[in-house]
Design a protein around this motif. Structure first.
Motif, short mmCIF file in Angstrom:
data_model
loop_
_atom_site.label_atom_id
_atom_site.label_comp_id
_atom_site.label_asym_id
_atom_site.label_seq_id
_atom_site.Cartn_x
_atom_site.Cartn_y
_atom_site.Cartn_z
N UNK A 146 35.50 -16.24 -23.06
CA UNK A 146 34.77 -16.33 -21.81
C UNK A 146 34.15 -17.71 -21.64
N UNK A 147 33.98 -18.08 -20.39
CA UNK A 147 33.22 -19.29 -20.11
C UNK A 147 31.90 -18.85 -19.49
N UNK A 148 30.92 -19.72 -19.51
CA UNK A 148 29.63 -19.39 -18.91
C UNK A 148 29.48 -20.19 -17.63
N UNK A 149 29.33 -19.47 -16.53
CA UNK A 149 29.12 -20.11 -15.23
C UNK A 149 27.61 -20.21 -15.02
N UNK A 150 27.09 -21.39 -15.30
CA UNK A 150 25.63 -21.59 -15.28
C UNK A 150 25.07 -21.34 -13.87
N UNK A 151 25.79 -21.80 -12.87
CA UNK A 151 25.28 -21.70 -11.50
C UNK A 151 25.19 -20.23 -11.05
N UNK A 152 26.24 -19.45 -11.35
CA UNK A 152 26.23 -18.06 -10.90
C UNK A 152 25.57 -17.12 -11.91
N UNK A 153 25.37 -17.63 -13.15
CA UNK A 153 24.74 -16.80 -14.17
C UNK A 153 25.61 -15.66 -14.64
N UNK A 154 26.93 -15.90 -14.74
CA UNK A 154 27.85 -14.86 -15.20
C UNK A 154 28.85 -15.46 -16.20
#
Lengths: 491, 106
Positions: free
Chosen positions: A259-267
């Motif tokens: 998984x990657x972490x989408x910092x902006x969307x928090x998911x």
């Protein structure tokens, strides 16, 4: 089922760039990739041009050994390099030189302190050497230049990297955070990594799974890659745990994936789900023979081990008698710890009072003005002198704070500031007695109120004396005098 | 080390290998490479027939401290020389098609 019925299991992989002048396998300089012009520190070796041969950087190996020893690992007598094959443009050779079967360090552990003050021992499975990849910048479609594309800067390609793999011994996000913090602290103590996460020199990956509390078998884990801050580590782990619980609660099963972490969307977002994407086809690096590490070399490196944070903490509490909180704050920053020790040596006595001035007032001034320790104009010796002036009663506690502020601004010696500003504490009883008499006779109403039972007015009288002496009165003496004089009026 | 040790070569494996190195192969090419790879791997089967009883395994000559490089900086390439090897460049970077995701196996 409630969330508490699951046990969290987290293992971490930490990628730390080593702090060398040149790259892992070539002489290209290691540059700050957030600043340097792209592709200016590249040669045939790290640029993946045909026929180029890697040569191992000795300092990188020694730094890896140093980390291994600090993490209580076994340093393996023979360690070899392997090719990890995958197709990605940030990897110019089509493979990364890494280690597989026999990494440089294995089977270590460190203790981390959790919020409740307890110790948790986290196993270190292995630490292996490898080379960093190039940096990619992705641009989405629709710009002036048409479709989506990626720009690559190879300056980072080939920078020595140490991957530290923990056992899945963390059972809370707080423990993962504490572990990450501890590793960062140790790396900084060793001088092998700046710990500057904004520069990307330290990156986390968290392997997260859940299992019903009380069961042994590990649940299916997901791997969250490229967590570039402690905040991301905490948020992504919390998100992923909640997501997995939701999947299981709904009767589903967790799928093993990256998984990657989408910092902006928090998911967290799935990156590669196809199993064959992980087919790295490791094989021994033909261009590099196995590396033999003899005992003499290990001992030489061991001699270079500095005092590590845990040992320093124990010494600060045990030898200097510091309160735990002060010791912890000082140990977190090696430079601050050294500053304290220099001040303590100069002071000579019970250094707990010295630590209070450093952790309290000095840290306050540094924070207030955003001044780093290197730029602080107050020398350790002068802060020791200031504490001695307070001990001797030459200057009052409240004046001393002003003196330190002046020292902080001007770099002048405390004795000079005290003398020039007339801050010498008045501890002469006769002088203070006169001032106290004056205060009481100036405020007959308050005296009556005090005698009538408003005991809290004692502090108010005290304040009046302080005001009259511009903060220079010795507080204990004043308090005693006021008490005596007021009691005398009671009769 | 390889997970494919002892694996028989067939067309599916050829396609898989082609995917791993992002090569697009026509069916005719798959058939050709299948045949060629089978014959190459066949030679290794002949090696397995050699009697090596009592012969110590080959050890690669190890390197020690002395064979390592001191941490000294050497000149890098001129950027234009390095970039001249790339099919596309932009603002000092190498420019490539978008590469998010692992790609799909055809």
């Amino acid at each position: 089922m409630a969330e508490t019925e699951y046990e969290i299991v987290i293992g971490m992989e930490i990628h730390a760039e080593l702090r060398t002048a040149s790259k892992m396998f070539c002489g290209c300089p290691v540059v700050d990739t957030t600043v340097a012009e792209p592709n200016t520190a590249v040669c045939p070796v790290c640029g993946g041009l045909p026929g180029a041969m890697p040569v191992v950087n000795k300092l990188a190996v020694e730094q890896a050994m140093l980390v291994g020893l600090a993490l209580n690992c076994q340093i393996n007598a023979s360690t070899s390099f392997a090719r990890k094959n995958y197709f990605y443009p940030d990897l110019p050779k089509g493979y990364q030189i890494s280690q597989y079967d026999d990494p440089i360090a294995t089977n270590g552990w460190i203790d981390v302190q959790t919020e409740d003050g307890g110790n948790v021992r986290i196993g270190i499975r292995r630490a292996h050497m490898e080379e960093d990849t190039a940096k990619s910048f992705h641009y989405s479609a629709g710009g002036a230049r048409g479709g989506a594309y990626t720009l690559i800067d190879f300056n980072r390609s080939g920078v020595p990297l140490l991957e530290i793999v923990s056992e899945p011994d963390m059972h809370s996000v707080a423990a993962a955070y504490a572990y990450g913090t501890k590793i960062r602290e140790i790396l900084r103590y060793l001088g092998v990594n700046s710990g500057d996460m904004e520069k990307g020199v330290l990156r986390f990956e968290a392997n997260v799974s859940i299992r019903p509390r009380g069961t042994e078998a590990l649940g299916t884990r997901t791997e969250i890659k490229n967590l570039n801050s402690f905040r991301a580590l905490v948020r992504a782990s919390e998100y992923e745990i909640a997501r997995q619980i939701e999947v299981v609660e709904a009767g589903g099963t967790v799928v093993q994936e990256t998984l990657g972490w989408d910092e902006a969307r928090g998911v967290t977002v799935s990156q590669r789900s196809k199993e064959h994407a992980h087919d790295y086809r490791y094989f021994p690096e033909p261009d590099l023979p196995p590396l033999t590490i003899d005992g003499a070399w290990i001992e030489e490196v061991r001699q270079a081990l500095p005092e590590l944070p845990d040992a320093k903490y124990a010494r600060f509490v045990g030898v200097y008698g510091l309160v735990e909180n002060d010791a912890r704050i000082l140990v977190e920053d090696q430079a601050l710890a050294s500053y304290f020790e220099a001040a303590a040596r100069s002071y000579g006595g019970n250094a707990a009072s010295v630590s209070k001035w450093i952790v309290g007032e000095l840290a306050y001034l540094m924070n207030r003005d955003g001044v780093a320790l290197e730029a602080v104009r107050v020398t350790p010796e002068s802060i020791a002198s200031l504490v001695k002036l307070v001990d001797a009663g030459t200057v009052s506690l409240s004046s001393a704070k002003d003196v330190l502020a002046t020292m902080f601004e001007t770099g002048r010696a405390p004795e000079v500031i005290v003398k020039d500003n007339g801050l010498v504490q008045i501890s002469d009883e006769e002088a203070l007695s006169q001032i106290a008499d004056q205060v009481l006779s100036d405020h007959p109403d308050e005296v009556v109120a005090f005698l009538g039972g408003r005991e809290s007015l004692l502090q108010w009288f005290m304040g009046q004396v302080m005001r009259a002496t511009r903060g220079r009165a010795q507080p204990q003496t004043v308090l005693g005098l006021l008490r005596g004089k007021l009691e005398a009026r009671r009769r | 080390m390889s997970s494919h040790r002892g694996q028989m070569i067939d067309e599916a494996l050829v396609k898989h290998i082609a995917f791993l190195i992002r090569l697009e192969l026509t069916d005719a090419e798959v058939a050709t490479f299948n045949k060629q790879l089978q014959s190459i791997v066949g030679y290794f089967d002949r090696l397995a027939e050699v009697d090596v009883e009592g012969v110590p395994p080959y050890q690669q000559v190890a390197m020690g401290r002395a064979q390592l490089r001191e941490d000294a900086v050497a000149p890098s390439m001129a950027r234009e020389d390095f970039l001249s090897n790339a099919p596309q460049q932009q603002d000092g970077f190498v420019r490539v098609p978008v590469v998010l995701g692992g790609g799909e196996e055809g």
